[in-house]
Design a protein around this motif. Structure first.
Motif, PDB file in Angstrom:
ATOM      1  N   UNK A 260     -15.029 -33.239  13.573  1.00 12.56           N
ATOM      2  CA  UNK A 260     -14.771 -32.419  14.713  1.00 12.56           C
ATOM      3  C   UNK A 260     -13.478 -32.532  14.474  1.00 12.56           C
ATOM      4  N   UNK A 261     -12.638 -33.591  14.133  1.00 11.39           N
ATOM      5  CA  UNK A 261     -11.222 -33.630  14.270  1.00 11.39           C
ATOM      6  C   UNK A 261     -10.618 -32.912  12.954  1.00 11.39           C
ATOM      7  N   UNK A 262     -11.167 -32.781  12.210  1.00  8.23           N
ATOM      8  CA  UNK A 262     -10.681 -31.924  10.834  1.00  8.23           C
ATOM      9  C   UNK A 262     -11.101 -30.512  11.117  1.00  8.23           C
ATOM     10  N   UNK A 263     -12.190 -30.174  11.797  1.00  8.96           N
ATOM     11  CA  UNK A 263     -12.320 -28.648  12.225  1.00  8.96           C
ATOM     12  C   UNK A 263     -11.220 -28.218  13.073  1.00  8.96           C
ATOM     13  N   UNK A 264     -10.728 -28.935  13.929  1.00  8.23           N
ATOM     14  CA  UNK A 264      -9.461 -28.687  15.062  1.00  8.23           C
ATOM     15  C   UNK A 264      -8.180 -28.594  14.010  1.00  8.23           C
ATOM     16  N   UNK A 265      -8.061 -29.348  13.076  1.00  4.76           N
ATOM     17  CA  UNK A 265      -6.954 -29.282  12.083  1.00  4.76           C
ATOM     18  C   UNK A 265      -7.207 -27.746  11.442  1.00  4.76           C
ATOM     19  N   UNK A 266      -8.193 -27.529  11.078  1.00  7.27           N
ATOM     20  CA  UNK A 266      -8.435 -26.218  10.353  1.00  7.27           C
ATOM     21  C   UNK A 266      -7.968 -25.011  11.425  1.00  7.27           C
ATOM     22  N   UNK A 267      -8.742 -25.007  12.452  1.00  6.31           N
ATOM     23  CA  UNK A 267      -8.107 -24.471  13.613  1.00  6.31           C
ATOM     24  C   UNK A 267      -6.853 -24.355  13.765  1.00  6.31           C
ATOM     25  N   UNK A 268      -5.937 -25.172  13.857  1.00  9.24           N
ATOM     26  CA  UNK A 268      -4.559 -25.162  13.941  1.00  9.24           C
ATOM     27  C   UNK A 268      -3.990 -24.291  12.725  1.00  9.24           C
ATOM     28  N   UNK A 269      -4.517 -24.646  11.344  1.00  6.96           N
ATOM     29  CA  UNK A 269      -3.875 -23.892  10.442  1.00  6.96           C
ATOM     30  C   UNK A 269      -4.241 -22.480  10.330  1.00  6.96           C
ATOM     31  N   UNK A 270      -5.293 -21.921  11.087  1.00  7.26           N
ATOM     32  CA  UNK A 270      -5.184 -20.581  11.053  1.00  7.26           C
ATOM     33  C   UNK A 270      -3.696 -20.039  11.519  1.00  7.26           C
ATOM     34  N   UNK A 271      -3.302 -20.603  12.421  1.00 10.84           N
ATOM     35  CA  UNK A 271      -2.216 -20.310  13.134  1.00 10.84           C
ATOM     36  C   UNK A 271      -0.651 -20.626  12.624  1.00 10.84           C
ATOM     37  N   UNK A 272      -0.683 -21.908  12.178  1.00  9.00           N
ATOM     38  CA  UNK A 272       0.624 -22.448  11.526  1.00  9.00           C
ATOM     39  C   UNK A 272       0.196 -23.606  10.580  1.00  9.00           C
ATOM     40  N   UNK A 273       1.206 -24.006   9.815  1.00  3.14           N
ATOM     41  CA  UNK A 273       0.928 -25.098   9.016  1.00  3.14           C
ATOM     42  C   UNK A 273       1.242 -26.449   9.715  1.00  3.14           C
ATOM     43  N   UNK A 274      -0.002 -27.178   9.772  1.00  2.00           N
ATOM     44  CA  UNK A 274      -0.104 -28.237  10.726  1.00  2.00           C
ATOM     45  C   UNK A 274       0.998 -29.377  10.310  1.00  2.00           C
ATOM     46  N   UNK A 275       1.355 -29.545   9.116  1.00  2.00           N
ATOM     47  CA  UNK A 275       2.517 -30.610   8.790  1.00  2.00           C
ATOM     48  C   UNK A 275       3.695 -30.211   9.238  1.00  2.00           C
ATOM     49  N   UNK A 276       3.876 -29.048   9.678  1.00  2.00           N
ATOM     50  CA  UNK A 276       5.258 -28.608  10.496  1.00  2.00           C
ATOM     51  C   UNK A 276       5.173 -28.870  11.938  1.00  2.00           C
ATOM     52  N   UNK A 277       4.188 -29.427  12.436  1.00  2.00           N
ATOM     53  CA  UNK A 277       4.146 -29.646  13.937  1.00  2.00           C
ATOM     54  C   UNK A 277       4.073 -31.027  14.139  1.00  2.00           C
TER      55      UNK A 277
END
Length: 136
Positions: A24-41
């Motif tokens: 579930x946590x990784x699905x949330x990261x994938x959701x964020x990655x649709x919008x922007x690069x998670x490593x930049x947040x």
């Protein structure tokens, strides 16, 4: 581990983890990655999220939709997530920061998690998969 998968005009998000919580946590990261690069947040502010549903699949959709709501109303992007299950409830947190258009370069807006290709399974012992298609 997370990934995207193609689905017509929309985008599939998938989280894989050793536990249901990690998936579930990784699905949330994938959701964020649709919008922007998670490593930049940056993880500067945390918000709590609670969901309840009669099964794991609906709980995944509710979790992702709750995150989409928090991103929209707080004008934030999230990079780290924590999930804990208590019966039919999900107690979660999301950590991130206010959107900086110049730095984050958000690509698209996610409108919502759908029930399309919604699945939560333990594919083999110690490998959970949580996925669905998000409307963009």
């Amino acid at each position: 581990m997370w990934s995207h998968f193609h689905h017509g005009a929309d985008i599939g998000v998938r989280g894989i983890g050793k536990t249901l919580e990690q998936a579930f946590e990784e699905a949330a990261v994938a959701l964020t990655a649709v919008i922007a690069e998670p490593s930049e947040i940056r993880c500067l502010e945390t918000c709590e999220v609670r969901c309840e549903a009669p099964d794991r699949e609906l709980l995944l959709a509710d979790w992702l939709n709750a995150l989409i709501y928090e991103m929209a109303t707080r004008h934030m992007l999230f990079c780290r997530f924590k999930v804990e299950f208590q019966g039919s409830q999900l107690l979660g947190s999301a950590c991130g920061e206010v959107v900086d258009i110049a730095r984050h370069r958000p690509a698209i807006e996610v409108k919502g998690a759908t029930y399309t290709e919604l699945a939560v399974h333990e594919d083999r012992p110690g490998e959970w998969r949580a996925q669905c298609v998000v409307d963009v």
